[in-house]
Design an enzyme around this catalytic site. Structure first.
Site, PDB file in Angstrom:
ATOM      1  N   GLU A 183     146.760  40.411 -23.758  1.00  0.00           N
ATOM      2  CA  GLU A 183     147.886  41.113 -24.348  1.00  0.00           C
ATOM      3  C   GLU A 183     147.525  41.314 -25.900  1.00  0.00           C
ATOM      4  O   GLU A 183     147.690  40.654 -26.535  1.00  0.00           O
ATOM      5  CB  GLU A 183     149.222  40.231 -24.026  1.00  0.00           C
ATOM      6  CG  GLU A 183     149.692  40.121 -22.583  1.00  0.00           C
ATOM      7  CD  GLU A 183     151.040  39.964 -22.543  1.00  0.00           C
ATOM      8  OE1 GLU A 183     151.460  40.801 -21.761  1.00  0.00           O
ATOM      9  OE2 GLU A 183     151.639  39.163 -23.385  1.00  0.00           O
ATOM     10  N   GLU A 213     154.148  35.475 -28.229  1.00  0.00           N
ATOM     11  CA  GLU A 213     155.344  34.861 -28.807  1.00  0.00           C
ATOM     12  C   GLU A 213     155.589  33.692 -28.974  1.00  0.00           C
ATOM     13  O   GLU A 213     156.206  32.944 -29.689  1.00  0.00           O
ATOM     14  CB  GLU A 213     156.587  35.709 -28.172  1.00  0.00           C
ATOM     15  CG  GLU A 213     156.533  37.066 -28.180  1.00  0.00           C
ATOM     16  CD  GLU A 213     157.048  37.969 -27.127  1.00  0.00           C
ATOM     17  OE1 GLU A 213     157.618  37.285 -26.219  1.00  0.00           O
ATOM     18  OE2 GLU A 213     156.974  39.366 -27.170  1.00  0.00           O
ATOM     19  N   GLY A 221     155.679  45.313 -26.874  1.00  0.00           N
ATOM     20  CA  GLY A 221     157.062  45.814 -27.395  1.00  0.00           C
ATOM     21  C   GLY A 221     156.989  46.840 -28.424  1.00  0.00           C
ATOM     22  O   GLY A 221     158.083  47.104 -29.104  1.00  0.00           O
ATOM     23  N   HIS A 224     151.634  32.763 -24.127  1.00  0.00           N
ATOM     24  CA  HIS A 224     152.181  34.282 -24.364  1.00  0.00           C
ATOM     25  C   HIS A 224     152.039  34.353 -26.190  1.00  0.00           C
ATOM     26  O   HIS A 224     152.421  33.238 -26.740  1.00  0.00           O
ATOM     27  CB  HIS A 224     153.591  34.524 -24.023  1.00  0.00           C
ATOM     28  CG  HIS A 224     153.843  35.930 -24.281  1.00  0.00           C
ATOM     29  ND1 HIS A 224     154.161  36.507 -25.458  1.00  0.00           N
ATOM     30  CD2 HIS A 224     153.893  37.107 -23.590  1.00  0.00           C
ATOM     31  CE1 HIS A 224     154.610  37.824 -25.311  1.00  0.00           C
ATOM     32  NE2 HIS A 224     154.279  38.096 -24.095  1.00  0.00           N
ATOM     33  N   GLY A 265     156.529  43.691 -19.879  1.00  0.00           N
ATOM     34  CA  GLY A 265     157.834  43.168 -20.602  1.00  0.00           C
ATOM     35  C   GLY A 265     159.058  44.159 -20.327  1.00  0.00           C
ATOM     36  O   GLY A 265     159.563  43.991 -19.319  1.00  0.00           O
ATOM     37  N   GLY A 266     159.009  44.960 -21.161  1.00  0.00           N
ATOM     38  CA  GLY A 266     160.560  45.737 -21.170  1.00  0.00           C
ATOM     39  C   GLY A 266     160.598  46.466 -20.019  1.00  0.00           C
ATOM     40  O   GLY A 266     161.773  46.774 -19.495  1.00  0.00           O
ATOM     41  N   ASN A 271     157.594  39.850 -17.070  1.00  0.00           N
ATOM     42  CA  ASN A 271     158.032  39.023 -18.051  1.00  0.00           C
ATOM     43  C   ASN A 271     159.310  39.310 -18.435  1.00  0.00           C
ATOM     44  O   ASN A 271     159.465  40.283 -19.493  1.00  0.00           O
ATOM     45  CB  ASN A 271     156.980  38.899 -19.017  1.00  0.00           C
ATOM     46  CG  ASN A 271     157.452  37.789 -20.170  1.00  0.00           C
ATOM     47  OD1 ASN A 271     158.333  37.142 -19.874  1.00  0.00           O
ATOM     48  ND2 ASN A 271     156.490  37.758 -21.424  1.00  0.00           N
ATOM     49  N   TRP A 272     160.490  38.815 -18.091  1.00  0.00           N
ATOM     50  CA  TRP A 272     161.810  39.233 -18.495  1.00  0.00           C
ATOM     51  C   TRP A 272     161.987  38.690 -19.950  1.00  0.00           C
ATOM     52  O   TRP A 272     163.019  39.034 -20.528  1.00  0.00           O
ATOM     53  CB  TRP A 272     162.704  38.639 -17.801  1.00  0.00           C
ATOM     54  CG  TRP A 272     162.974  39.141 -16.136  1.00  0.00           C
ATOM     55  CD1 TRP A 272     162.171  40.175 -15.815  1.00  0.00           C
ATOM     56  CD2 TRP A 272     163.600  38.753 -15.144  1.00  0.00           C
ATOM     57  NE1 TRP A 272     162.441  40.465 -14.499  1.00  0.00           N
ATOM     58  CE2 TRP A 272     163.630  39.641 -14.116  1.00  0.00           C
ATOM     59  CE3 TRP A 272     164.891  37.768 -14.932  1.00  0.00           C
ATOM     60  CZ2 TRP A 272     164.328  39.636 -12.882  1.00  0.00           C
ATOM     61  CZ3 TRP A 272     165.630  37.543 -13.721  1.00  0.00           C
ATOM     62  CH2 TRP A 272     165.135  38.538 -12.756  1.00  0.00           C
ATOM     63  N   LYS A 273     161.269  37.593 -20.476  1.00  0.00           N
ATOM     64  CA  LYS A 273     161.468  37.069 -21.750  1.00  0.00           C
ATOM     65  C   LYS A 273     162.811  36.663 -21.795  1.00  0.00           C
ATOM     66  O   LYS A 273     163.382  36.087 -20.654  1.00  0.00           O
ATOM     67  CB  LYS A 273     161.143  38.219 -22.829  1.00  0.00           C
ATOM     68  CG  LYS A 273     159.637  38.892 -22.623  1.00  0.00           C
ATOM     69  CD  LYS A 273     159.158  39.540 -24.103  1.00  0.00           C
ATOM     70  CE  LYS A 273     157.859  40.182 -23.537  1.00  0.00           C
ATOM     71  NZ  LYS A 273     157.282  40.759 -24.703  1.00  0.00           N
ATOM     72  N   SER A 311     153.236  47.218 -23.665  1.00  0.00           N
ATOM     73  CA  SER A 311     153.662  48.639 -23.630  1.00  0.00           C
ATOM     74  C   SER A 311     153.346  49.338 -22.265  1.00  0.00           C
ATOM     75  O   SER A 311     153.207  50.518 -22.280  1.00  0.00           O
ATOM     76  CB  SER A 311     153.704  49.528 -24.852  1.00  0.00           C
ATOM     77  OG  SER A 311     154.257  48.751 -26.133  1.00  0.00           O
TER      78      SER A 311
HETATM   79  P1  13P Z   1     156.238  44.838 -23.292  1.00  0.00           P
HETATM   80  O1  13P Z   1     155.706  45.598 -21.878  1.00  0.00           O
HETATM   81  O2  13P Z   1     157.646  45.040 -23.566  1.00  0.00           O
HETATM   82  O3  13P Z   1     155.340  45.482 -24.388  1.00  0.00           O
HETATM   83  O4  13P Z   1     155.630  43.438 -23.340  1.00  0.00           O
HETATM   84  C1  13P Z   1     154.292  43.289 -22.850  1.00  0.00           C
HETATM   85  C2  13P Z   1     154.669  41.399 -22.834  1.00  0.00           C
HETATM   86  O5  13P Z   1     154.878  41.067 -23.853  1.00  0.00           O
HETATM   87  C3  13P Z   1     154.461  41.049 -21.373  1.00  0.00           C
HETATM   88  O6  13P Z   1     154.233  39.858 -21.465  1.00  0.00           O
END
Ligand code: 13P
Length: 254
Positions: A170, A100, A176, A98, A237-238, A9-11, A216
Site C-alpha cells: 500500500e 495509518e 485515500g 497498516h 478502503g473507501g 478494510n472498513w477502517k 484508491s
Molecule cells: P483506500 O482504498 O480508501 O485508498 O484505502 C486503502 C487502504 O488503506 C486499505 O487498507
C-alpha cells in the site's frame, strides 16, 4: 497456486447496525455473483467481528478479519484487544502494519514483528502491510524502505510461519487520495517483493505468497491492476464501504 483475495478494510467507519447491514448485502452479492475461486475478506472494527463471523457461516468464500491486535498475550493493557480474543470470535485474518497504524500510533517494524508473532501463535492470518511515503518515493528510496519493512517486520519468521501470511503493498501516497499507483508501478514493487521472498525463503514460497495492492482501488482500475502477474488482489478502503463497488472489484476475478 496462490490464492486470489479481495479484502475490505472498513477502517473506523460504520456503527454496529450499519456494519451488519453492509455485510449482509456483501454476503448476498457474493452468493449471487461470484463465480470464481477468489476469497473475500472483510476487516471490520472489533465490535462487529463476532456477529460478522456468525453471518458468514456457511459461506466459504467470505472470511472476516480484524484491523489490529496487541503484541502481548494478555494483561494490563487497558483498552487493547488480544489476538486470542479476536481468534475466539472465529475471526480468521488480522491486518497488521497498516500505514495509518504506523503513522498515527507509532507502530514500528520492531513492534510489528512482535504483533505478527503473537497473531500467528493465536492462529490468525496476518495481512501484513508495507509501503513507502511520497517523500520516500521522490527520494528514490522506495525499494530500500520496502526491503527494510520486510526484513524487520516478517523475515524473522521460519518458512512455515511465513507461509501463513498475506502481504499487502500500500503506497502511502495512494491511500485515500484518489491517486492510484499505475499498474506498472504496482507490478514493479510486487515483483520486487516476490523476489525478496524468493531469496530469503524459496521460489516456491514466493510463488505461493498472495500479495495484495491497496490504495484508491476502485471498480474502474481494479481490472488493470489485478491483471498484473504479481498482483493477487486488493486491500480496499473507501470502496469497501459500498457493497456494489466492493463486489464489482471482487468480480474482477470472475
Ligand atoms: P483506500 O482504498 O480508501 O485508498 O484505502 C486503502 C487502504 O488503506 C486499505 O487498507
Amino acid at each position: 497456486m496462490r490464492k486470489k483475495i479481495v479484502a475490505g478494510n472498513w477502517k473506523m467507519n460504520l456503527d454496529y447496525e450499519e456494519g451488519l447491514s453492509l455485510f449482509s448485502e456483501v454476503i448476498n452479492m457474493v452468493h449471487d455473483e461470484i463465480t470464481g475461486k477468489q476469497q473475500v475478506v472483510v476487516c471490520s472494527p472489533f465490535i462487529h467481528l463476532h456477529s460478522l463471523v456468525q453471518l458468514a457461516k456457511g459461506y466459504s468464500k467470505i472470511s472476516v478479519g480484524a484491523q489490529n491486535a496487541h503484541q502481548a498475550e494478555s494483561g494490563a493493557y487497558t483498552g487493547e484487544v488480544s489476538a486470542k480474543m479476536i481468534h475466539s470470535t472465529g475471526t480468521e485474518y488480522v491486518i497488521l502494519g497498516h500505514s495509518e497504524r504506523r503513522q498515527y500510533f507509532g507502530e514500528t517494524n520492531e513492534l510489528l514483528a512482535k504483533k505478527t508473532d503473537t497473531a500467528l501463535k493465536n492462529s490468525l492470518k496476518p495481512i501484513f502491510c508495507i509501503g513507502e511515503t511520497l517523500q520516500q518515493r521522490e527520494a528514490n528510496e522506495h525499494f530500500n524502505i520496502i526491503k527494510q519493512q520486510l526484513e524487520e517486520g516478517v523475515f524473522h519468521l521460519d518458512a512455515t510461519q511465513f507461509s501463513a501470511l498475506v502481504l499487502a503493498y500500500e503506497p502511502v501516497w495512494a491511500i485515500g487520495t484518489g491517486v492510484t499507483a499505475t499498474s506498472a508501478q504496482a507490478q514493479e514493487i510486487h515483483l520486487f517483493i516476490r523476489n525478496e521472498i524468493a531469496s530469503k525463503y524459496s521460489k516456491e514460497i514466493a510463488d505461493n505468497t498472495t500479495i495484495l495492492y491497496g490504495g484508491s482501488c476502485n471498480p474502474k482500475n481494479a481490472g488493470e491492476l489485478f491483471a498484473q502477474p504479481d498482483i493477487d488482489g486488493g486491500l480496499i478502503g473507501g470502496a469497501s464501504l459500498k457493497s456494489r463497488d466492493f463486489i464489482d472489484i471482487v468480480k474482477t476475478f470472475n
